[in-house]
Design an enzyme around this catalytic site. Structure first.
Site, PDB file in Angstrom:
ATOM      1  N   ASP A   1       0.818  -1.224   0.000  1.00  0.00           N
ATOM      2  CA  ASP A   1       0.000   0.000   0.000  1.00  0.00           C
ATOM      3  C   ASP A   1       0.849   1.270   0.000  1.00  0.00           C
ATOM      4  OD1 ASP A   1      -2.433  -1.552   0.259  1.00  0.00           O
ATOM      5  OD2 ASP A   1      -1.905  -1.819   2.365  1.00  0.00           O
TER       6      ASP A   1
ATOM      7  N   HIS B   1      -4.430  -1.844  -6.563  1.00  0.00           N
ATOM      8  CA  HIS B   1      -3.810  -0.545  -6.799  1.00  0.00           C
ATOM      9  C   HIS B   1      -4.811   0.396  -7.453  1.00  0.00           C
ATOM     10  CE1 HIS B   1      -2.219  -3.459  -9.876  1.00  0.00           C
ATOM     11  NE2 HIS B   1      -2.817  -2.619 -10.683  1.00  0.00           N
TER      12      HIS B   1
END
Length: 430
Positions: A13, A41
């Site tokens: 992340d 993503h």
């Protein structure tokens, strides 16, 4: 030949998708080499926000080849859904290539993932329950089903029947759960295979031909180094190798063809799932960073755990991944915090540790040793160069680079690709 690997330096992340999208503009081939749809993503392209889980970020560029490499585990149902998601938004996927050697995630992998996590109770790992671990287990046990098998109905049926004997016995006897009938899976998943057949090929040939022809190839890692099964906070890790070394195995490209490794990091630290997190902030500052940075998982929607920047973690990532360039994201999220802290070492039973410990028991006892720096209040979201940043923000970036030992090449001051700035090109010659 020019090849660049993008890896996460923390627990995932970090904004790899955004940086990969940014670097894709000057690449000709973009490839993923490990993981599956457990990695999410978010990409903004032409003012539109897209959320992808399997397909490489470069899919939005029609003139670039996108590769799902042999090291990935592919859920055909999820892939077909993601292709439809893109087609509905008028995004062409003609430039996609899928390795015929990639392994397939099937319904029994998903169920085994869920029931095993439930069985562990308080000792759970925090899996995304996407079947990733069980699929990699089958791969290692040499009973996995690959994309090439999925396309051949006879081979698929034979292997599926054999696997279901074992999986049903496991589900019914060990977990007291209902098993599967072959007809529950065979036709549906064979059809998924037919829907992706046009994209399937030997992607090792595609990638090596591109490199031999002098084309720019960008390798997109998923998760992060601290989730690597060998180098991460085991067992709170993924089942593959996000480190740069995973490229050679997961894409079929030799190590001599890798030139630069971009380590992507946030200006702070986040984590989804369980496991030790030395710099975690369970206070108002942590809440502020989470809300301002919108720190919620792309795949799970879970609130991410938030902490100060940990240079011990990123130094470990640099060493085990051979990182040559630092990309620092989300600097703007720290705006308005009066005093910033950077973890420079750990204190463990009176001893100072500058390197990341392998023992989770030791890590859980580690106290972060902080260096404090003054924050800034100025709006930095429009900064286009280091000189545009306020002095305190500039000093913060410089100190992060010094402590990690990685030269700063990219910094980001907002979610949009226009807010990503280059200090030095990662496509430079060796």
């Amino acid at each position: 030949m020019s090849s660049v690997v993008v890896v996460g330096t923390q627990w995932g992340d970090e904004g790899k998708g955004k940086i990969t999208d940014f670097l894709s503009e000057n690449a000709e081939v973009i490839a993923r080499y490990q993981g599956g749809n457990n990695a999410g993503h978010t990409i903004k392209f032409n003012g539109v926000t897209y959320k992808l889980h399997l397909i490489p970020s470069g899919i939005f560029y029609k003139d670039k080849t996108c590769v799902i490499g042999n090291g990935m585990v592919v859920d055909p149902k999820a892939l077909v859904t993601e292709l439809a998601y893109l087609h509905e938004r008028n995004v062409s996927t003609d430039n996609l290539r899928i390795s015929n050697r990639a392994h397939v995630i099937l319904p029994y992998h998903l169920k085994l993932d869920a029931v095993e996590e439930e069985r562990k109770g308080a000792n759970k790992i925090g899996t995304t329950k996407k079947g990733i671990g069980p699929a990699y287990m089958d791969k290692a046990a040499r009973v996995g089903i690959r994309i090439a098998d999925l396309l051949d109905r006879d081979v698929f049926e034979e292997k599926l029947a054999r696997n279901l004997e074992e999986k049903n016995r496991l589900l019914e006897k060990m977990y007291d759960a209902e098993g599967f009938k072959i007809e529950d899976i065979l036709d549906e998943y064979y059809e998924y295979g037919q829907q992706i057949k046009q994209y399937v090929c030997d992607t090792s040939v595609v990638l090596n031909d591109a490199l031999d022809d002098g084309r720019r190839v960008l390798f997109e890692g998923a998760q992060g180094v601290m989730l690597d099964i060998d180098q991460g906070t085991y067992p709170f890790v993924t089942s593959s190798n996000p480190v740069a070394g995973g490229v050679t195995i997961g894409s079929g490209v030799g190590p001599t063809k890798i030139q630069h490794v971009v380590g992507v990091s946030k200006a702070y630290t986040t984590r989804v799932g369980d496991g030790p997190f030395p710099t975690e902030l369970n206070n108002e500052i942590g809440d502020q960073i989470r809300e301002v940075g919108r720190e919620y998982g792309t795949t799970t929607g879970r609130p991410r755990r938030v902490g100060w920047f940990d240079s011990v973690v990123v130094r470990h990532a640099r060493r085990v991944s051979g990182i040559t360039d630092l990309s620092l994201n989300s600097i703007d999220v720290l705006t308005g915090i009066e005093t910033l802290k950077i973890c420079v070492a750990y204190k463990y039973r009176g001893e100072i540790l500058e390197e990341f410990p392998a023992s989770l028991k030791a890590l859980a006892e580690c106290e972060p040793v902080y260096e404090e720096m003054p924050g800034w209040t100025e709006d930095i979201t429009g900064a286009k160069s280091l000189s545009d940043l306020p002095e305190n923000a500039r000093h913060y970036l410089e100190r992060v680079s010094q402590l990690t030992g990685i030269p700063l090449s990219i910094f980001s001051v907002g979610p949009d690709r226009s807010q990503t700035n280059v200090v030095r090109s990662v496509y430079r010659p060796n």
